[in-house]
Structure formats: C-alpha cells, structure tokens
Scaffold this motif. Structure first.
Motif, PDB file in Angstrom:
ATOM      1  N   ASP A 115      33.122 -30.493 -48.009  1.00  0.00           N
ATOM      2  CA  ASP A 115      32.946 -31.597 -47.052  1.00  0.00           C
ATOM      3  C   ASP A 115      33.078 -32.926 -47.795  1.00  0.00           C
ATOM      4  O   ASP A 115      33.373 -32.951 -48.997  1.00  0.00           O
ATOM      5  N   ASN A 116      32.850 -34.026 -47.077  1.00  0.00           N
ATOM      6  CA  ASN A 116      33.068 -35.350 -47.674  1.00  0.00           C
ATOM      7  C   ASN A 116      32.092 -35.656 -48.803  1.00  0.00           C
ATOM      8  O   ASN A 116      32.329 -36.555 -49.596  1.00  0.00           O
ATOM      9  N   ASN A 117      30.981 -34.919 -48.866  1.00  0.00           N
ATOM     10  CA  ASN A 117      30.001 -35.161 -49.916  1.00  0.00           C
ATOM     11  C   ASN A 117      30.198 -34.238 -51.117  1.00  0.00           C
ATOM     12  O   ASN A 117      29.338 -34.168 -52.001  1.00  0.00           O
ATOM     13  N   GLY A 118      31.300 -33.479 -51.110  1.00  0.00           N
ATOM     14  CA  GLY A 118      31.569 -32.595 -52.246  1.00  0.00           C
ATOM     15  C   GLY A 118      30.760 -31.316 -52.191  1.00  0.00           C
ATOM     16  O   GLY A 118      30.642 -30.597 -53.190  1.00  0.00           O
ATOM     17  N   ILE A 119      30.201 -30.989 -51.025  1.00  0.00           N
ATOM     18  CA  ILE A 119      29.464 -29.726 -50.888  1.00  0.00           C
ATOM     19  C   ILE A 119      30.448 -28.638 -50.445  1.00  0.00           C
ATOM     20  O   ILE A 119      31.242 -28.837 -49.516  1.00  0.00           O
ATOM     21  N   GLN A 121      31.757 -25.841 -48.489  1.00  0.00           N
ATOM     22  CA  GLN A 121      31.444 -25.227 -47.190  1.00  0.00           C
ATOM     23  C   GLN A 121      31.862 -23.764 -47.185  1.00  0.00           C
ATOM     24  O   GLN A 121      31.232 -22.933 -46.556  1.00  0.00           O
ATOM     25  N   ALA A 186      27.100 -28.004 -54.469  1.00  0.00           N
ATOM     26  CA  ALA A 186      28.087 -29.044 -54.759  1.00  0.00           C
ATOM     27  C   ALA A 186      29.143 -28.531 -55.731  1.00  0.00           C
ATOM     28  O   ALA A 186      28.843 -27.725 -56.619  1.00  0.00           O
TER      29      ALA A 186
END
Lengths: 425, 425
Positions: A115-119, A121, A186
C-alpha cells in the motif's frame, strides 16, 4: 578373465545410473509397524539390488545436518557446498534460464502488493500468473549507478529472479521481503550485512533498482487494469536469498571427461545439473510433483545412457509426501520407483552400475528436511557384495559401505566407474 | 593387574610390527567364487589374528580416492599428503640418495635421445644402462644463474633425478618430457604453470640447466662411442613430476620419541621411510618384485624389533599381481605372507602388537590402483576384540574399527603402543 580386461581396454570404464529419491530417508512410523515408508514398501527390485550389491548410510553433508534439495544434490555430486553455494538466488536464476557469471549476485523475488505506506498487503500480488512475463520484461536489463546492470526474469507464478552484475558485489545484504506467512508487515530497507565496500555497493544498487521497479510497475497498464478489475496490483518486488555466483568446475573437468545427463522435472535439480555441466532432459510428462511418471523417466534414462556415462534420475514426489506427512503416499511412490528401477536395470547396457540414494531425509513426522542419514545401495560389477538383503534405513546401517558423506559416496561411484584420478604415483 | 602396571611403569608402552601389503585390497573375482584373492587365500594366521583382534576398513586418504604407493604409505604413517607431498620428484631424489632440504625442487628425469630438430627419438636412450653414473657425474653440481645450484644423480637404468636449490623456487613448471608411449614428439619447452615469480625463476633455471646438459652430453666420449657402436646417444634429459621438498616432521618428534625402522625392497617405500625418519633395512635378498622372501623379511623385522618400537614390513608382490591381473598369483603371495606373519607372531617379544593393512587397493579386474578401502587387522594386548573371525574385505567391513582413514589407523596403533599425546589436560 581379469587379465583380458586389462589388455583390451586402456582403463576399465563403466556407465552408471544414479537414482536420487528426494527426501527418501524417514523415521519409524507407528502405523507402519514402527517401520519407515521405505522399509514398509514392497520393493523386490531394490531388495534384490541390496542383496547383490553393497549398502550403507549417507550423510549428504555431515551427520545431523539437514540439507536443502540444492545443497543435498551438490553433495551427492561430490561438490563442497561451502565452495560453490552461497544462497538459493543463483540456483533459481539458472533455473529461470538467466545467463550468470562468477561474481554476479542473484536474488529470489516475488511480485507483491504494497500500500502507499509500504505495508505488504499480499506477498504474492494475488498469486498473479497473467502478464508476469510482460511485467518482468520492463524490469530487465536496467543500468544502475556505479556500472551495475540488473537482469530480471520470471520464474513460476508470482516468482522471479534478479541478477546484479558489476565489479565488487556481495551477497551480504538484507532481504526487502519481510517474510512470514501473515501480511501487514512493512517492506524492509536493504541493509549491508557486513562492513565491506562490496556489501555497501550492493545495498545501494539494490535499493536503486527496487525504487525504479516500483515506479515502472505502478505506471504499467497491466497493473492499472488489475486495479480496475478488483485484483491486487503487482506493484513491488520483494527480494530474498541473495547469493553470489561462484565458479563451479564441471563434472567433466573434475572426472576425466565424464559425460553426465539428468532427468528431472524439478527446476532446482535442473539448475544444479546445468551448474555442474550435466545435460538436462526436459519433457512435459516429467514433473516435480506427485504425478510421477516412472516409465517415462526410465526410458529417458536409457536413451541418455547411449551418449552419456552417468545419468541422474531424480524423483521429487517422495519429498512432497514427506512434507505433507503422508506416509501412505510415500510408501506407494517408493513402490512405483521400484518398478521404474526394474525397467532401468532390465534394459541398461551390460555392466552398467546402478546407485540409489537421496539428497536428504524428509521424515513424515517432521514434515521438513531432517539431518537423518539416507540409505544408499550400489549395484553392479566390481562392488564388494555385503551381507545385507534389503534396502532400508536399518539394514543400510549395517552395510559394507559403512557411514559415509555424500561426497564420499560420489567419489566411490566415480571410482567404480573408472573415472577417478590417482593421488600420488 | 592394570593397577600394578601403572604403578611400575611411567607409561605403558608396547612394540609393534606394521605389515604393509601393497595393493592388497581387491574386488570379487568370478573365478574365485565371487571372493577377493584375500578372501580366497588360505590364511590361518591372518584369520586367527582377526578372530583374536579387531578389524576394520581403511580409506588410505579418503573414500573413493585411489592413492599411489607414496601417498598411501604417507597416509598409513599418519601424514597429510597435502602438507608433505607435492609430486614424485622429492621421493625419487631421496630414493636415489641425494640430500634434499625444504625448498628444493626435485624432478624425475630420463636420459633420452633427441634428433637435431628436437624430436624425441627414444625416451630411454636405448634403455641405456652402461656409463650412466659417469654421464650423471658431469651433470651434477652445476651453478646456474640467479644463484640456483643443480644436483643430479642416477636412479635405476635410464632414470635419474634432478634437484634445484635456491631461494624462491616452485614446482609449478611444465615437463620437458613430451610423455606418451610413442616417440616422435618434440621435447617441450619449460613453461611456468602459474604467474608467480617463483615459477618464472624455476622455469628459467631449468631451461638453462637443460641447455647446459645437452651441450655436455653431446660432447661426452661415452655418447660419441655409443654413436660409433650404432647405439642411441643419451644426448638430452627429459624432466617430469616436479615437486617441492617440504619439511616433514619425523615420526620420532611427532610421537614421543618413537624409534621406527622399515624393511622394504622398493625404492619408493625406502624413500618414504627416510623422509619420515625411519631406519631402513637394505638387503639384496629383499626386493620389490615377485620374488618375495618372507622368511628373510620376518627375520629382519625380528632383528629390528630389538632396537626399535615400530617396524614396518612392506611386501610389493601383491601390487604387481594386481597390476598384471593375476588373481591366482595374488592369492598365492598372500598365503606366503600369512607364513611370514606366522613367523613374526611366534618370535616377537611378548606384548608386541601386529597390524596388517595396505597402502591402497589394486583390484585384478582394474589392473590399477583403485579407491576401494583396504582391510585392516590389529592384533595384540589391549585391542577391543570384535566378532569377526576372518581377515577379508567383507568381514572387515563389519569390524570393530569401523571405516577409518589411514591417518586414523596410524593414530589408533600409536595410541595402543602408548606413544600418543593427550589433547587437553
């Protein structure tokens, strides 16, 4: 008569078939009357070979040390894994058909979704299997800073391989793959794992490559289409298992010009075969899964014996059954292997030696590779016949070969074949 | 009573005779009922020793690796050939009686005949055996450029040895001997085999020496006489098997002052004995050929036991029979060895240990050294008696010593003799 043999031939040479039964070794299983799957299986051919041949126990690397399929096969072929193996990356790169050279650093990769936070998915980008070749294409042949070139190729499903080429690279960098079976972690920054300039340089190159890859993947129409269809986009690459490509002296050079070929449906063993200079026999009917086709493997081996001295026949299904804890299936597969070996034994050229062993044990009770030694039998002219009459873990512990390593086993086979080299004069 | 022994003596020590039966190990032979020559031979003494002693299998260097007589004996005496052996040259130089020192580089040589174009007409100069000592004399003690001194000595018939002495020499230079069994090939220029200054320097020295040798030989009256008599002149030297002399710690220093002697008619084993600091017993009746004189060897061994702790008795004839594929002769020689051992056993001082093994296998079906392990028996006070009652390849595979290396074997014998050194406190 012996005398004749020596006069007619410059040096007595024999062909051999080496059957590698992946994960064969096991431990006593209560439901099988405290026998192993091999001991419980009905194996008239293997037992006859034990009776007419010599048996023993093989520690692929060393007693109590579990081996992977890659390392186990390298040992079984007489290589020291400490010299020629520094991680799975190079093996997978070879399996994926990438050309690699000593000094290259290779990584196993997954296409994944972040996702946009580098997590992360999904570590497998929704198990993507469409458009992978196209996505891999845009990530291939990229020139990075400091004259490092990145090559990239798809493997099976969501998997791929990355090869970095340049002066002074090192495999000692961390994984970007956070690993684990649960998502939600992450993506990891690449860190050098030692203080050498090579590790620092490789970490820099890999970070740069992964940033470029994210950008190219985000923009790609296939990913835009996946998002519109409600599928997870393959918008990042996770890297792991970095290894440096070492110079691996081919079997032919090590052992008096010996010609070797391998029959295997599994990509790892195919890669080991290429790495050691064996010809590989590929056929859609020969797989590395449960659907083991013994007849096809036997006829491929016999065909290859015409132009080769040593033919490796690999069967993966036993290992899968071990991993799945299916002792009944393992027993059945071993019985099918007995028939395959019967076919090879009946139809191979006169004086062909047959050796049967494994790359490691995969005991059903463990569901993983273990450090238990594996049983070995060598059958054919020249072997010193011992007193054992069955091929099983316990009988082999009392055999004439004693307890030897994978490297020892291969040297013994090579010596019986007449391809060994004398030390001293 | 053990307690007493400990009180009376500082450390319990025993003498031992080590019988080395060259090339003893073999493979099953159809004509002998699928037995080896040792298994087929009638050997009441050896079998009694197996019954009252402990047996096992020995891989002289490592499983499946064939050893030469030199390397096999070094292993059997507990040395690591990788440390003390770099080629046959130094062994032959020692055998020829040349004094050698660590750092010297030694080569095996042939006197040979070349024509004006440098083509080898005869690798053995018509098997020259007259005047060799005189020809060798003019080639000895020559000072070359860069402070290298060349020493030269005759060996048997057309053979000789060359020793180069100087600072920073290397054995990594090519042979001038074109090899092969057919003549008609050109004498080879000496090339360094690696890029070190030592290899370059050695190649320069050797080239200079060979040019000087050709000139001296061409002018020599013996060669002029040979040409006039229609014989081939010994007008050049062919070099091969270069090896550097390493520091070999004598047995005496390694094992608590042990005094060792060897009885052997073979120059190679005599050289190994000298190299390891053993006294050598030379007698015209003791040869390295088929005419094996067991009675003479036994009495020599018994004589040497007076002043020595360990006596090595070497028999070559078994190896010759193996090379010639003569399983019947090999069997007969083993029966004679049984009688020799009977004599030693009956007449040696009380508590003398007897160990019997070999430097390598020479199976009749191969006609060459093989990597098959060799049988071993250790007999005498202190050994842990096992269940085996015969001395043969198969029974030894089930013996109490298990499968061990040559080095292991020697350490075990030394320990039984009371000459081992404790590791730790």
């Amino acid at each position: 008569m012996c005398y004749k043999l020596r006069r007619e031939e410059k040096k007595l040479k024999r062909k051999a078939v080496l059957v590698s039964i992946d994960g064969l070794g096991d431990r006593p299983i209560h439901e099988l009357g405290a026998r192993t799957p091999l001991e419980a299986a009905v194996t008239p051919t293997l037992d006859a070979m034990a009776s007419e041949g010599v048996v023993g126990l093989v520690d692929p690397y060393a007693p109590g040390i579990p081996c992977g399929t890659d390392v186990g096969h390298l040992c079984m072929l007489g290589y020291d894994p400490k010299e020629v193996y520094s991680g799975r990356g190079p093996i997978e790169a070879m399996g994926a058909g990438l050309e690699i050279f000593p000094g290259d650093v290779a990584f196993r990769c997954n296409f994944a979704t972040v996702d946009n936070n580098g997590i992360v998915q999904d570590r497998r980008a929704g198990r993507i299997n469409q458009g992978v070749t196209e996505l891999a294409g845009i990530l291939d042949n990229i020139t990075l800073n400091e004259n490092v070139i990145a090559n990239f190729a798809p493997a099976t499903e969501h998997r791929a391989v990355l090869v970095l080429r340049g002066v002074g690279l090192s495999p000692h960098v961390s994984d970007s793959d956070p690993g684990g079976k649960n998502e939600g972690m992450a993506i990891q920054p690449i860190r050098p794992l030692d203080a050498t300039e090579a590790a620092l340089k490789t970490a820099r190159a890999l970070e740069q490559y992964l940033a470029i890859a994210r950008e190219l993947l985000n923009q790609h129409p296939i990913n835009k289409q996946r998002i519109m269809s409600g599928l997870l986009p393959a918008n990042t690459i996770l890297t792991r298992s970095g290894g440096i490509v070492t110079h691996c002296i081919p079997l032919k050079e090590r052992f008096d010009g010996i010609r070797c070929a391998a029959v295997s449906g599994e990509i790892t063993v195919q890669a080991i075969a290429k790495m050691t200079g064996m010809k590989t026999f590929i056929h859609p009917g020969i797989t590395g899964s449960y659907d083991f086709n013994g007849q096809l493997k036997a006829s491929a081996a016999l065909e290859l014996l015409h132009d080769n001295d040593l033919v490796l026949v690999h069967v993966k299904a036993t290992d899968l059954a071990g991993h799945d804890g299916r002792w009944d299936a393992k027993k059945t597969i071993i019985e099918q292997i007995d028939k395959m070996v019967e076919g090879i034994k009946a139809n191979s050229p006169p004086d062909t030696l047959i050796a049967i062993t494994a790359d490691h044990s995969t005991p059903c009770e463990v569901g993983e590779h273990s450090g238990d030694p594996v049983p070995v039998v060598i059958w054919g002219k020249g072997v010193r016949v011992d007193k054992q009459v069955t091929y099983g873990e316990t009988s082999c512990s009392l055999g004439g070969l004693g307890r030897i390593t994978g490297k020892d086993f291969f040297h013994i086979l090579i010596d019986l074949m007449g391809f060994s080299k004398k030390l001293g004069a």
